[in-house]
Write an enzyme that holds these catalytic residues in place. Structure first.
Site, PDB file in Angstrom:
ATOM      1  N   LYS A  74       0.866  -1.189   0.000  1.00 34.33           N
ATOM      2  CA  LYS A  74       0.000   0.000   0.000  1.00 34.33           C
ATOM      3  C   LYS A  74       0.896   1.230   0.000  1.00 34.33           C
ATOM      4  O   LYS A  74       1.946   1.250   0.667  1.00 34.33           O
ATOM      5  CB  LYS A  74      -0.860  -0.053   1.258  1.00 34.33           C
ATOM      6  CG  LYS A  74      -1.877   1.054   1.416  1.00 34.33           C
ATOM      7  CD  LYS A  74      -2.725   0.761   2.667  1.00 34.33           C
ATOM      8  CE  LYS A  74      -3.810   1.791   2.873  1.00 34.33           C
ATOM      9  NZ  LYS A  74      -4.628   1.465   4.073  1.00 34.33           N
ATOM     10  N   SER A 110      -9.634  -0.908   7.516  1.00 37.42           N
ATOM     11  CA  SER A 110      -9.130  -0.690   6.159  1.00 37.42           C
ATOM     12  C   SER A 110      -8.432  -1.856   5.484  1.00 37.42           C
ATOM     13  O   SER A 110      -8.070  -1.743   4.325  1.00 37.42           O
ATOM     14  CB  SER A 110      -8.176   0.513   6.156  1.00 37.42           C
ATOM     15  OG  SER A 110      -8.924   1.682   6.413  1.00 37.42           O
ATOM     16  N   SER A 170      -9.449   1.620   3.364  1.00 38.05           N
ATOM     17  CA  SER A 170      -8.606   2.420   2.500  1.00 38.05           C
ATOM     18  C   SER A 170      -7.592   1.572   1.708  1.00 38.05           C
ATOM     19  O   SER A 170      -6.945   2.109   0.806  1.00 38.05           O
ATOM     20  CB  SER A 170      -7.849   3.466   3.319  1.00 38.05           C
ATOM     21  OG  SER A 170      -7.097   2.847   4.321  1.00 38.05           O
TER      22      SER A 170
END
Lengths: 489, 479, 95
Positions: A75, A174, A150
């Site tokens: 990420k 997330s 996210s």
């Protein structure tokens, strides 16, 4: 197209059926060919030198190189030395960190190879990956739907077979929610289990690095090397790291799983209720015992979180002022306007909203009623869990209220978006480890189940999930990846 | 209307740690800009603070030395505001639970009485960087070397009643932190900075007046004129019936006045909250005891010891002990000294101090070792040389590599103490100076000095002055 | 506890954000909704409860006072669009 697990890749490399360079190229090509449909990646042109070195070092199988040649995606919130790290934000559009996050460094040491940096909600604030400056991510199961957030990019990449495994972060769900929306396995470890050094901070007392993978088995393989004490992180815990993969075959007969009545209050729509019920049956067949418990204060999770997280983030994001790095406007002579303009242009709406909310709840006159109050309610929630774990080993519940919603459906209604986190947030507040794994489909869309364990009991989560995954194949079903039209992301 | 001055001082002391409070970068002074700012000091994305143990130990030392409470649990809090020298947009400080609280210090007023000054709290925090506004024409220049340097902020109760008292308090704290070796107290380099909160209230009124905070005081001289100016300024305002604004003011040392800073900073709501990247600091009884037992001798104890054990005069003891480095040099010399300590003390306070003042150096930069001073005064004490000759040797020691004894031997500087030899010289002098001899015998006693001087001349100053004196008198009286 | 436009402006001042005029009413509405949701906290009984700042009951580890020299100023300043002679530059601050 086929999805390969980390375990499978490791075996193929060990048996020399394929070289590390070939594995890397396979995934790089997939990304090049298919990511335009999903927009799961922000940065992909990364030199695979580690893969080539791994080939040379195949002979010496000394410990300390267990992940040699295994590609992974990270990420874009993890600092990667020399490789752009944007946090999905215009503020860091051109930021190149001069150092690696600790978890990245640890994986590098084991020979794992970075494929690319994945798309995410800006600064990890969001539940749909729609707040990214680099455009939304599309769910590989239905590109008109969100993959969740996210860590939406990491989830989509793994689900679509563009990466065998990916790093994510989980502050309020997330990792788990995107895992549930994309039909994969997502683990949030105990707070303090993995180092936060180099993981750009959103809400410091809630953030935790974790894994999105195709199976509990793969998750265990990576967690072994990601986890561990880091002297650079004061909140990192000096707890020894078990060899998680050794615990996957432990007998789960007689394990007690608690079902919080607050999670099963009838508010879940019946198709999803049915899926959860079916998964409970599967666990029962494996010898697990169920018990009703109560987490009376769990209903306060969302308001508590939306006080604590914005408060911490409003302070954590104050460093983005354009002076030493980050977006910087030219030709502004007044210092105050300089700051304001940089941040107005650098940050998106959700980030600004949370900064304003956070500033509000910390401000004079409101601190006691909001921030202090929220930290007390947090204690109540923590105590509920402590009490519950006196009589159960694990707590079970849904990960999300529904399967993936459509892109654009909730962007204008922040509170509605926040309610997405209703099942996941409480484990962040209490610092507990939690996992989401797929348990079926509704109308073609995957749906996930959540297990929560006491602190540092990741092995139980992985053990149970692995046993479930031996008896079911939801986690092996892959979305159809076609050469779809060019999406304008 | 009789106005009383109320002053509280906030002193920021840079702690003498090698590394910063939350990072491992160096705290060395005077390095090229931004070469001592690590990623943590620069507030880069993803970095985290880890607390310096030494800073904590130093804070505890201070707390113990001022009879304060050491918090079993103390918390770091973020003070949030924007300024270019504050990279994270917040300063890590302590708010509700400081490490030290409820201490005290005694100052000795001019009239000899002691006044107790309460120390509300002392807490740890990180220093900010530096802004330089006149380096570039179109921009301010930021140097973050100093960012993250450990600070101990010491806050007094508003119990100081005059600029004089403020200075005494400030001096006492300054001396204390140097004694404890927790800071070099170098005001020029910014290791010791003082802000003064000044207000006036009518006599016999318990309610405190509105206070103004004066910043940017970096010398003892300035604090007196700053406070005095401020008191006059406030008095004038209050006597006109107006009210004093609560504000921050800067002291201008050229104009000798305080002026208001831009009040933007006052509007700041710092939104303190516990720093979530740091955990509560727990200090055990054991640690406190260990530190307590290793506290160095402090000023008052040292003076008492010099007076009672070494029989040094009180005023001299105070003069030496005032400066810890001077005191340590003195004690170092005492280690190899067998003579009268007062003699050594005298030597420290006259010849040694004279050189330090003349060359404007600190004792650390004196090229004469404590051993040499010890040897020198030893030789005076045991009669090997006279004090006049000693001064000569002392001046040579500054440049010379030779030891005191080597110099004495090399230049034949031993005192002449042989009575026969001296008598011979006396007789010669008296022969050569009949006129003065007759004058003395006629009753003009002050001529003695002249005659003794002649003897000293003849012996190049090496004759034992006391012997010369005694023998001269004896010879003359035998005449 | 209704939030007003001037509250938003004050908060923007503290957090150094600019909002366009058109944006302000939208933020105002959204903030109102968010604060309404947060109000739910008030109904929780937290008498005698100690606030929790960390999920784990740990205390701060102390680091030895050792310098680890890392003068990478030039590497770091590659990220800053405006540095000169090793200084970072900002619009002039008037004191």
């Amino acid at each position: 197209m086929e999805r390969f697990t980390v375990k499978a890749i490791r075996n193929m490399l060990a048996e020399k059926q394929i070289s590390a360079a070939e594995v890397f190229d396979l995934y790089s090509s997939r990304i090049a060919d298919h990511d335009r449909s999903f927009n799961a990646f922000i940065t992909t042109d990364i030199e695979p030198d580690v893969a080539y070195i791994a080939d040379h070092n195949r002979q010496s199988s000394s410990s300390g190189s267990e992940l040699k040649g295994i590609p992974y995606a990270a990420k874009d919130i993890f600092c990667t030395q020399g490789i752009r790290t944007t946090c999905g934000s215009r503020m860091l559009e051109n930021f190149i960190p001069p150092y690696d996050a600790t978890v990245v460094r640890k994986l590098k040491q084991q020979g794992a190879v970075l494929l690319g940096k994945t798309n995410m909600d800006e600064f990890a604030m969001g539940s749909s990956n729609e707040t990214s400056y680099f455009g939304p991510v599309n769910n590989p199961w239905d590109i008109e739907r969100t993959p969740g957030g996210s860590s939406g990019g990491s989830a989509a990449a793994v689900a679509a077979g563009l990466a065998p495994i990916a790093l994510g972060t989980d502050t309020g769900g997330s990792i788990r929610q995107p895992a549930a929306f994309t039909g994969i396995t997502g683990l949030k470890p105990t707070y303090g289990r993995c180092s936060r050094y180099g993981m750009v901070a959103f809400a410091s007392s809630l953030d935790q690095a974790g894994i999105l993978a195709l199976s509990a088995e793969d998750t265990a393989i990576f967690l072994e090397f990601m986890a561990g004490f880091d002297p650079l992180d004061s909140t990192s815990v000096e707890e020894s790291v078990p060899q998680y993969s050794q615990y996957l075959e432990e007998n789960i007969k007689g394990k007690v799983i608690g079902l919080p009545k607050e999670f099963f209050d009838g508010s879940l729509a019946s198709p999803y209720e049915a899926l959860v019920a079916a998964s409970i049956d599967s666990y029962k067949k494996l010898g697990v015992v169920f018990k009703e418990i109560s987490l009376p204060n769990i209903g306060y999770s969302v308001p508590t979180y939306y006080v604590v997280a914005p408060a911490e983030c409003s302070s954590n994001l104050a460093r983005y002022d354009g002076v030493r790095f980050g977006y910087r406007s030219e030709n502004i002579e007044d210092l105050d306007q300089f700051y304001r303009t940089n941040r107005q242009i650098g940050f998106g709406q959700e980030v600004k909203r949370r900064i304003i909310t956070g500033t509000y709840v910390l401000s004079a006159g409101y601190y006691d009623a909001y921030y202090l109050k929220a930290q007390k309610v947090r204690q109540l929630i923590n105590q509920d869990f402590e009490r519950a774990f006196e009589s159960v080993d694990i707590i079970l519940g849904p990960t999300t209220q529904t399967a993936a919603f459509k892109l654009g459906e909730k962007v204008d209604d922040p509170v509605s978006m926040y309610m997405n986190d209703i099942y996941t947030i409480s484990s962040n507040l209490a610092g507990l480890p939690a996992i989401s794994h797929p348990i079926g489909f509704f109308e073609g869309l995957p749906y996930g189940l959540q297990l929560i364990a006491p602190h540092f009991k990741e092995l139980d989560l992985l053990n149970l999930t692995h046993q479930y995954q031996k008896e079911t194949d939801w986690h092996q079903i892959m979305p159809k990846i076609s050469m779809s039209k060019e999406s304008n992301n | 209307m009789h106005w009383e001055t109320v002053i509280g001082l906030e002193i920021h002391v840079q702690l003498a740690c090698d590394s910063k409070i939350f990072s491992s970068a160096s705290t060395a002074y005077g390095k090229e800009q931004n070469t001592q700012a690590s990623l943590i000091d620069l507030g880069y994305p993803g970095v985290l603070p880890v607390l310096n143990k030494e800073a904590v130990m130093m804070a505890i030392k201070f707390g113990l030395a001022v009879d304060a409470e050491i918090a079993e649990t103390s918390i770091f809090a973020r003070k949030n505001y924007f300024y270019p020298d504050l990279p994270k947009g917040y300063q890590i400080s302590q708010y509700e639970l400081p490490i030290v609280s409820n201490g005290q210090l005694f100052i000795t007023l001019d009239n000899g009485t002691e006044k107790r000054i309460g120390i509300t709290r002392a807490h740890l925090e990180e220093d900010a960087g530096k802004s330089i506004h006149d380096k570039f024409s179109d921009a301010s220049a930021i140097d973050l070397n100093r960012a993250g340097t450990p600070l101990l902020e010491i806050v007094s109760e508003p119990e100081l009643s005059s600029a004089k008292e403020a200075i005494l308090y400030m001096q006492k704290i300054h001396q204390l932190v140097r004694y404890l070796k927790i800071s070099d107290g170098n005001m020029q380099e910014g290791s010791f900075r003082c802000d003064a909160n000044v207000s006036l209230k009518p006599k016999d009124n318990n309610e405190l007046g509105t206070r103004a905070e004066i910043k940017n005081i970096n010398s003892f001289r300035f604090i007196e004129s700053a406070i005095n100016f401020e008191v006059d300024r406030q008095k004038e305002i209050l006597e006109q019936g107006d009210s004093v604004a609560q504000e921050t003011r800067l002291y201008d040392s050229d104009l000798k006045e305080t002026r208001s800073m831009r009040t933007k900073e006052e509007a700041n709501d710092y939104r303190y909250f516990p720093d979530p990247d740091l955990l509560p600091v727990k200090i055990s009884e054991g640690i406190i005891e260990k530190i307590a037992s290793s506290l160095p001798e402090l000023f008052d104890q040292k003076v008492d010891r010099y007076v009672s054990t070494l029989s040094i005069k009180g005023v001299d003891a105070i003069e030496i002990a005032k400066n810890i480095e001077l005191a340590e040099y003195f004690e170092d010399a005492l280690n190899t000294y067998n003579g009268n300590p007062q003699l050594l003390a005298n030597w420290m306070l006259t010849e040694v101090m004279a050189i330090l003042n003349k060359d404007k150096i600190g004792i650390a930069n004196l090229s004469i070792t404590a051993q040499s001073i010890s040897q020198l005064t030893q030789r005076i004490d045991d009669g090997t040389i006279s004090s006049t000759i000693a001064k000569n040797i002392f001046n040579q020691l500054v440049e010379s590599n030779m030891s005191v004894d080597e110099l004495i031997k090399d230049q034949g500087l031993e005192q002449i103490s042989d009575t026969n030899e001296i008598e011979q010289i006396i007789l010669t002098v008296l022969n050569e100076n009949q006129e003065q001899k007759d004058q003395y015998l006629a009753g003009k006693e002050q001529v003695l000095g002249f005659l003794i001087g002649k003897v000293m001349q003849k012996t190049q100053g090496k004759a034992n002055p006391k012997l010369v004196n005694d023998l001269m008198v004896k010879v003359l009286s035998n005449n | 506890m209704a939030i007003t436009k001037s509250d938003i402006e004050h908060l923007c001042g503290l957090s150094k954000l600019n909002l366009d005029d058109e944006e302000i009413p939208i933020y105002l509405q959204q903030m109102t909704d968010i604060l309404k949701m947060i109000e739910q906290l008030q109904s929780a009984n937290t008498d005698e409860i100690i606030p929790m700042a960390h999920p784990l009951d740990m205390h701060q580890r102390l680091r030895e006072d050792i310098v680890i020299d890392t003068n990478d100023r030039d590497v770091y300043q590659k990220n800053s669009l405006n540095s000169e002679e090793g200084f970072y530059k900002v619009p002039k601050v008037i004191e």
